[in-house]
Write a protein that holds these residues in place. Sequence first.
Motif, short mmCIF file in Angstrom:
data_model
loop_
_atom_site.label_atom_id
_atom_site.label_comp_id
_atom_site.label_asym_id
_atom_site.label_seq_id
_atom_site.Cartn_x
_atom_site.Cartn_y
_atom_site.Cartn_z
N GLU A 67 -7.95 -3.77 -10.36
CA GLU A 67 -7.85 -2.57 -9.53
C GLU A 67 -6.74 -1.67 -10.04
O GLU A 67 -6.89 -0.45 -10.09
CB GLU A 67 -7.64 -2.95 -8.06
N ASN A 68 -5.61 -2.27 -10.43
CA ASN A 68 -4.52 -1.47 -11.01
C ASN A 68 -4.99 -0.76 -12.27
O ASN A 68 -4.64 0.41 -12.50
CB ASN A 68 -3.32 -2.37 -11.37
N ASN A 123 -6.85 -7.95 -8.43
CA ASN A 123 -5.78 -6.98 -8.18
C ASN A 123 -5.36 -6.29 -9.47
O ASN A 123 -5.10 -5.08 -9.48
CB ASN A 123 -4.59 -7.66 -7.50
N ASP A 126 2.29 1.83 -3.40
CA ASP A 126 1.27 2.30 -4.34
C ASP A 126 1.09 3.81 -4.25
O ASP A 126 0.98 4.50 -5.28
CB ASP A 126 -0.08 1.63 -4.06
N HIS A 127 1.06 4.33 -3.03
CA HIS A 127 0.82 5.78 -2.88
C HIS A 127 2.05 6.59 -3.30
O HIS A 127 1.92 7.67 -3.86
CB HIS A 127 0.40 6.11 -1.45
N GLU A 134 -13.62 4.69 -8.53
CA GLU A 134 -12.30 4.20 -8.15
C GLU A 134 -12.36 3.52 -6.78
O GLU A 134 -11.73 2.48 -6.56
CB GLU A 134 -11.32 5.39 -8.11
N ARG A 135 -13.15 4.11 -5.87
CA ARG A 135 -13.29 3.49 -4.54
C ARG A 135 -13.98 2.14 -4.63
O ARG A 135 -13.69 1.24 -3.85
CB ARG A 135 -14.08 4.43 -3.61
N ASP A 159 0.83 -1.21 0.00
CA ASP A 159 0.00 0.00 0.00
C ASP A 159 0.87 1.26 0.00
O ASP A 159 0.57 2.22 -0.71
CB ASP A 159 -0.91 0.04 1.24
N GLU A 216 -10.95 -4.95 -4.48
CA GLU A 216 -9.65 -5.51 -4.08
C GLU A 216 -9.70 -5.96 -2.61
O GLU A 216 -9.21 -7.04 -2.27
CB GLU A 216 -8.53 -4.48 -4.29
N HIS A 217 -10.29 -5.15 -1.75
CA HIS A 217 -10.38 -5.52 -0.34
C HIS A 217 -11.24 -6.77 -0.15
O HIS A 217 -10.96 -7.61 0.71
CB HIS A 217 -10.93 -4.37 0.48
N ASP A 241 -7.22 2.14 -11.44
CA ASP A 241 -6.40 3.21 -10.91
C ASP A 241 -5.76 4.01 -12.06
O ASP A 241 -5.77 5.25 -12.04
CB ASP A 241 -5.30 2.55 -10.08
N ASP A 273 -11.30 -0.25 -5.55
CA ASP A 273 -10.54 -0.54 -4.32
C ASP A 273 -11.28 -1.53 -3.44
O ASP A 273 -10.68 -2.44 -2.87
CB ASP A 273 -10.35 0.74 -3.48
#
Lengths: 204, 204, 204
Positions: free
Chosen positions: C148-149, C145, A89-90, C183-184, A86, C190-191, C152, C187
Amino acid sequence: MRITPRGDRFFRLLTGAAENLVTATGLLRELVEAAPDAREPLALRLHEIEHRGDDATHSIMIELNSSFVTPFDREDIQALAGRIDDVLDHLDAAADLAVLYQLGEFPDGTLTMVQVLCQASELTAASMPGLSKVGELEPFWIEVNELENEADRIHRRILAGLFTPGADALEVLKAKEVVEEMERAADAFEHLADAVQTIAVKES
Amino acid sequence: MRITPRGDRFFRLLTGAAENLVTATGLLRELVEAAPDAREPLALRLHEIEHRGDDATHSIMIELNSSFVTPFDREDIQALAGRIDDVLDHLDAAADLAVLYQLGEFPDGTLTMVQVLCQASELTAASMPGLSKVGELEPFWIEVNELENEADRIHRRILAGLFTPGADALEVLKAKEVVEEMERAADAFEHLADAVQTIAVKES
Amino acid sequence: MRITPRGDRFFRLLTGAAENLVTATGLLRELVEAAPDAREPLALRLHEIEHRGDDATHSIMIELNSSFVTPFDREDIQALAGRIDDVLDHLDAAADLAVLYQLGEFPDGTLTMVQVLCQASELTAASMPGLSKVGELEPFWIEVNELENEADRIHRRILAGLFTPGADALEVLKAKEVVEEMERAADAFEHLADAVQTIAVKES
């Protein structure tokens, strides 16, 4: 003693992943100090580091799935690897956005912010070998929490500086996005330290 | 019965930490109702409460590390203390940003938002002594989730109100940041309730 | 074998909850493709799906509290149900905000973003029946994953496109908020996959 030869391999993998963070924050500092047109190659190098981090996480996952004995609970090792990811990523996002938005100057305070991130990465890398004697990790957790508070304070002051009357709202928005990714990296360091603390609390 | 005299001390510490939340949301309400130039002393008092919260979390961590028996799993107590801290951080940030940005009037709906946060803090403080009989906590979890939904709804309407054509984009950005911290505080209350629910599910 | 008739009920409930995600992302795609004045009924339907999701989560919680035997650790099932809920919340928020802000055209790249979300929801729904043989779920985790990339990357390019000199800052802010919820949602997928992975790691 729960530490096995197998366990050594986890410490080595986690230490390698954490050292990646030191390289990444160092590149972000270089990028913030560079002229705008010298940013792109630094962002690309940081992106490669982020890829290397993905590979490291994957190796840890494979090791987890193939080990009968692990030095700590599997889900805690998995969480720790995820938190390292994480942060990367940021850091990568901050660099990528600065290039993508063709940001002019970084706002005042940005270098101080990145220096805090550099400190957090060094503390984190230094803490990994100590995972086998977790009683010693409380100072690490406290220091990273203090750095996150500092990052937060710097972040707010950067924003207050951006919001000066007459500023170009679109330029403010761009700079705000970039600095926000740095603040999220600081948060992610705190979560990483929490994952270390979770292991420490279980072992105590 | 897993509740020991030692356990009583955890309940007392967690209850104290949760009562801090009631004080903090009360101060935020005062600040939202105050004239702009009367905000700073209230923000400073809220910041002291946030510091007191950090001390409370630290006491809980020390107690965790020195107790042989804990009323619930160590990591769940640690998580709960961390979530209380998160709420305080966002309440403190909302107050600090309002002062730092020299915000004019709070946007319409802000007071309703803060009232929701006050309710969530009172519910949370009231739930802590009940941790020893967790079967009774489901209504708490449901109510806090409903309050978070309400905060979310209010948040979106505040934003829609801010985005009126002709508004000053920089002023909109400032107000948006402040109200976002309030929304994050409501989210953090929900995560706190989830941490309580995790304990409840394990005990059931 | 830890799978009991009782366990079947959990798989059925979780599968139903995940199928809700497919319906919700499908509605969001329709909304993005619709004319601005045809958005509201689609947002309302998506909101109903979100309510149905809340009911599904509640059924899972009741089942957890009334079952003596569960196929995985209670807290992991609870976490998984919570993550499905989080995705729905962000999908609902994206649709609601687009209507509430009376957004004009969606920015370039939005449809691609929503298509990524559709893919993630289909992968997730397809993975649920496989929870009973978790060894097979690693490709799911890797694919989500990667999506998600991709989300992003698309998100950042949408923002860069919005920040063109001369753009109306308020319109930029509105579009930014809507796309951020998408986008959230990515995410949150992914979670969700992480929660599946946590179960897989424990079972391995």
